[in-house]
Design a protein around this motif. Structure first.
Motif, mmCIF file in Angstrom:
data_model
loop_
_atom_site.group_PDB
_atom_site.id
_atom_site.type_symbol
_atom_site.label_atom_id
_atom_site.label_comp_id
_atom_site.label_asym_id
_atom_site.label_seq_id
_atom_site.Cartn_x
_atom_site.Cartn_y
_atom_site.Cartn_z
ATOM 1 N N VAL B 69 0.834 -1.200 0.000
ATOM 2 C CA VAL B 69 0.000 0.000 0.000
ATOM 3 C C VAL B 69 0.874 1.257 0.000
ATOM 4 O O VAL B 69 0.615 2.217 -0.727
ATOM 5 C CB VAL B 69 -0.961 -0.024 1.206
ATOM 6 C CG1 VAL B 69 -1.814 1.211 1.232
ATOM 7 C CG2 VAL B 69 -1.837 -1.243 1.141
ATOM 8 N N VAL B 70 1.949 1.232 0.806
ATOM 9 C CA VAL B 70 2.849 2.388 0.833
ATOM 10 C C VAL B 70 3.530 2.561 -0.524
ATOM 11 O O VAL B 70 3.728 3.685 -1.005
ATOM 12 C CB VAL B 70 3.870 2.246 1.977
ATOM 13 C CG1 VAL B 70 4.933 3.301 1.887
ATOM 14 C CG2 VAL B 70 3.171 2.351 3.305
ATOM 15 N N ALA B 71 3.874 1.417 -1.176
ATOM 16 C CA ALA B 71 4.517 1.503 -2.498
ATOM 17 C C ALA B 71 3.584 2.164 -3.514
ATOM 18 O O ALA B 71 4.029 2.975 -4.335
ATOM 19 C CB ALA B 71 4.918 0.111 -2.974
ATOM 20 N N VAL B 72 2.286 1.841 -3.439
ATOM 21 C CA VAL B 72 1.319 2.470 -4.343
ATOM 22 C C VAL B 72 1.303 3.981 -4.118
ATOM 23 O O VAL B 72 1.356 4.779 -5.068
ATOM 24 C CB VAL B 72 -0.092 1.879 -4.133
ATOM 25 C CG1 VAL B 72 -1.134 2.692 -4.872
ATOM 26 C CG2 VAL B 72 -0.141 0.448 -4.600
ATOM 27 N N ALA B 73 1.289 4.379 -2.835
ATOM 28 C CA ALA B 73 1.256 5.801 -2.511
ATOM 29 C C ALA B 73 2.524 6.495 -3.000
ATOM 30 O O ALA B 73 2.461 7.576 -3.603
ATOM 31 C CB ALA B 73 1.103 5.979 -1.001
ATOM 32 N N ALA B 74 3.673 5.840 -2.775
ATOM 33 C CA ALA B 74 4.935 6.445 -3.194
ATOM 34 C C ALA B 74 4.991 6.571 -4.712
ATOM 35 O O ALA B 74 5.488 7.567 -5.247
ATOM 36 C CB ALA B 74 6.102 5.602 -2.685
ATOM 37 N N THR B 75 4.448 5.554 -5.417
ATOM 38 C CA THR B 75 4.428 5.620 -6.879
ATOM 39 C C THR B 75 3.582 6.789 -7.359
ATOM 40 O O THR B 75 3.985 7.514 -8.285
ATOM 41 C CB THR B 75 3.864 4.305 -7.448
ATOM 42 O OG1 THR B 75 4.585 3.227 -6.894
ATOM 43 C CG2 THR B 75 3.976 4.270 -8.951
ATOM 44 N N ALA B 76 2.418 6.976 -6.722
ATOM 45 C CA ALA B 76 1.563 8.093 -7.120
ATOM 46 C C ALA B 76 2.279 9.419 -6.920
ATOM 47 O O ALA B 76 2.243 10.304 -7.785
ATOM 48 C CB ALA B 76 0.266 8.072 -6.315
ATOM 49 N N LEU B 77 2.963 9.547 -5.778
ATOM 50 C CA LEU B 77 3.694 10.787 -5.498
ATOM 51 C C LEU B 77 4.808 10.986 -6.524
ATOM 52 O O LEU B 77 4.993 12.092 -7.061
ATOM 53 C CB LEU B 77 4.275 10.720 -4.080
ATOM 54 C CG LEU B 77 4.860 12.006 -3.528
ATOM 55 C CD1 LEU B 77 3.823 13.103 -3.510
ATOM 56 C CD2 LEU B 77 5.394 11.793 -2.129
ATOM 57 N N ALA B 78 5.525 9.883 -6.843
ATOM 58 C CA ALA B 78 6.602 9.973 -7.830
ATOM 59 C C ALA B 78 6.048 10.398 -9.194
ATOM 60 O O ALA B 78 6.637 11.242 -9.881
ATOM 61 C CB ALA B 78 7.312 8.626 -7.945
ATOM 62 N N LEU B 79 4.900 9.845 -9.568
ATOM 63 C CA LEU B 79 4.293 10.206 -10.857
ATOM 64 C C LEU B 79 3.894 11.677 -10.879
ATOM 65 O O LEU B 79 4.063 12.365 -11.882
ATOM 66 C CB LEU B 79 3.074 9.323 -11.134
ATOM 67 C CG LEU B 79 3.378 7.874 -11.477
ATOM 68 C CD1 LEU B 79 2.094 7.093 -11.676
ATOM 69 C CD2 LEU B 79 4.229 7.794 -12.722
ATOM 70 N N ALA B 80 3.375 12.160 -9.731
ATOM 71 C CA ALA B 80 3.013 13.579 -9.659
ATOM 72 C C ALA B 80 4.251 14.448 -9.849
ATOM 73 O O ALA B 80 4.214 15.457 -10.567
ATOM 74 C CB ALA B 80 2.340 13.876 -8.318
ATOM 75 N N PHE B 81 5.369 14.029 -9.229
ATOM 76 C CA PHE B 81 6.613 14.778 -9.385
ATOM 77 C C PHE B 81 7.097 14.744 -10.828
ATOM 78 O O PHE B 81 7.526 15.751 -11.383
ATOM 79 C CB PHE B 81 7.699 14.207 -8.465
ATOM 80 C CG PHE B 81 7.520 14.560 -7.022
ATOM 81 C CD1 PHE B 81 6.929 15.753 -6.648
ATOM 82 C CD2 PHE B 81 7.951 13.696 -6.026
ATOM 83 C CE1 PHE B 81 6.763 16.078 -5.318
ATOM 84 C CE2 PHE B 81 7.793 14.013 -4.693
ATOM 85 C CZ PHE B 81 7.190 15.207 -4.342
ATOM 86 N N VAL B 82 7.024 13.554 -11.450
ATOM 87 C CA VAL B 82 7.471 13.415 -12.838
ATOM 88 C C VAL B 82 6.648 14.338 -13.739
ATOM 89 O O VAL B 82 7.188 15.023 -14.619
ATOM 90 C CB VAL B 82 7.333 11.945 -13.310
ATOM 91 C CG1 VAL B 82 7.547 11.854 -14.808
ATOM 92 C CG2 VAL B 82 8.326 11.058 -12.599
ATOM 93 N N ARG B 83 5.344 14.378 -13.472
ATOM 94 C CA ARG B 83 4.480 15.217 -14.309
ATOM 95 C C ARG B 83 4.807 16.694 -14.136
ATOM 96 O O ARG B 83 4.800 17.474 -15.090
ATOM 97 C CB ARG B 83 3.016 14.944 -13.966
ATOM 98 C CG ARG B 83 2.128 15.217 -15.137
ATOM 99 C CD ARG B 83 0.774 14.676 -14.910
ATOM 100 N NE ARG B 83 0.040 15.507 -13.994
ATOM 101 C CZ ARG B 83 -1.289 15.453 -13.891
ATOM 102 N NH1 ARG B 83 -1.954 14.594 -14.640
ATOM 103 N NH2 ARG B 83 -1.913 16.217 -13.047
ATOM 104 N N ARG B 84 5.103 17.047 -12.910
ATOM 105 C CA ARG B 84 5.486 18.433 -12.620
ATOM 106 C C ARG B 84 6.777 18.793 -13.356
ATOM 107 O O ARG B 84 6.906 19.856 -13.956
ATOM 108 C CB ARG B 84 5.666 18.571 -11.106
ATOM 109 C CG ARG B 84 6.113 19.915 -10.648
ATOM 110 C CD ARG B 84 4.938 20.809 -10.399
ATOM 111 N NE ARG B 84 5.369 22.150 -10.114
ATOM 112 C CZ ARG B 84 4.873 23.217 -10.705
ATOM 113 N NH1 ARG B 84 3.937 23.084 -11.623
ATOM 114 N NH2 ARG B 84 5.281 24.412 -10.383
#
Lengths: 236, 121
Positions: B69-84
């Motif tokens: 579950v934490v990995a899913v959250a971290a992936t979402a955060l990483a994707l948000a950063f990548v998009r930024r």
């Protein structure tokens, strides 16, 4: 051989060595020296209020671990919220372009599947007490239902979280903290030490709250980052 | 070799694949995927090693459940950063010069403010 391909070869050799070492270490691991924590868990299972050892570990023996995990998830959601607020262009997302008949199939399957998924989430939550299941699995199914609704255009992406969603996201954590406070009151000095008679009920309350909140949070990770499904282009 | 150790070995192979991808692939989206594969390998190793005599150990299972579950959250955060980052630089690759990134951000913010000012007029 160019510099880059030499570097690539080096990295691949390094990785292969690492993999071989890891597998060798796993095979050489003396099994008899394992610490058998599972025996201790099974011996104490009657005092936990649930009958499945994994649920007992997650919400009873290591309850504070789960409490902190929910906080980590909320922190990640805050980060995503912060990033999407600044971002006005939706560059990386692609809108779905399906022909009308395929899109109708998608919409109808979503309409049929989502109620079933909500039922499955409830089932997973309920059976967590005595077989694999529980709040996290149920929340994942709920979030998947949200993603499916969003992809079929039935449910909009979230540009900004409304207060209702914000409250829903934090509800599970607040409920968890409330129960932690109650347990602190019931047995002073020990956090999340449930009294044996109430343990089952406490765990079920926490899990129900977590299912709702984690479902919203996990769906939020997708819905906050996704783009609107472009229905106009589908209609053409 | 006992049958249950095969899971741990496959986990080690996945982990190594992830490490290789993380180092070799320049695109940040691929790096995020490689990191996820690495994580999956570690989860598989934990669960595989925790299983002996066909009895699964609940403690690694609970740890892995938390980890997923934490990995899913971290992936979402990483994707948000990548998009930024993609929004700021037009490329989804890691940036060496962070100062230029700040300057681009300031430029974009002033541009947006000017646009808003024009719209309100």
């Amino acid at each position: 051989m160019s510099m880059k391909s030499l570097l690539n070869t080096l990295v691949i050799i390094f990785s292969a060595t690492l993999g071989a070492t890891l597998i060798w270490a796993i095979l050489e691991l003396p099994l008899s020296n394992h610490i058998h924590l599972s025996g201790q868990v099974l011996a104490q299972l009657d005092t936990t209020g649930v009958r499945h050892p994994t649920t007992a570990v997650l919400l009873n023996f290591r309850g504070f671990d789960t409490l902190l995990e929910v906080m980590v998830l909320l922190l990640a959601l805050l980060g995503v919220l912060d990033q999407t607020k600044k971002c006005t262009q939706k560059n990386l997302s692609i809108s779905i372009r399906l022909t009308q008949s395929y899109f109708q199939t998608l919409v109808w399957s979503a309409r049929v599947l989502v109620p079933v998924m909500v039922l499955v989430a409830g089932y997973l939550l309920a059976v967590g007490e005595y077989q694999p299941g529980g709040a996290f699995q149920a929340a994942a199914v709920l979030a998947a239902a949200g993603v499916l609704l969003n992809l079929s255009g039935l449910f909009p992406s979230w540009r900004e979280l409304s207060w209702g969603f914000r409250a829903g996201c934090i509800f599970g954590l607040l409920l968890f903290l409330l129960i932690a406070a109650i347990t602190l009151f019931l047995s002073p000095g020990v956090l999340l030490q449930y009294p044996i008679t109430l343990a089952g009920m406490f765990i079920l309350i926490i899990e129900a709250g977590l299912t709702l909140s984690l479902g919203l949070i996990l769906a939020g990770f997708f819905l906050l980052l996704s783009d609107e499904v472009n229905n106009k282009e589908v209609d053409e | 070799m006992t049958g249950t150790l095969i899971y741990a070995c496959v986990g080690a192979v996945l982990f190594v694949c992830g490490v290789t991808g993380l180092i070799l692939l320049p695109h940040l989206l691929r790096k995020v995927l490689a990191f996820n594969i690495m994580g999956s390998g570690i989860f598989l190793m934990l669960v595989g090693l925790g299983q002996h005599d066909n009895i699964s150990d609940p403690i690694p299972q609970a740890m892995v459940l938390t980890g997923i579950v934490v990995a899913v959250a971290a992936t979402a955060l990483a994707l948000a950063f990548v998009r930024r980052l993609f929004y700021l630089t037009g490329k989804a690759q890691s940036v060496a010069n962070l100062k230029s990134l700040d300057q681009t951000e300031e430029k974009l913010i002033t541009m947006e403010r000017n646009k808003e000012g024009d719209a309100s007029k």
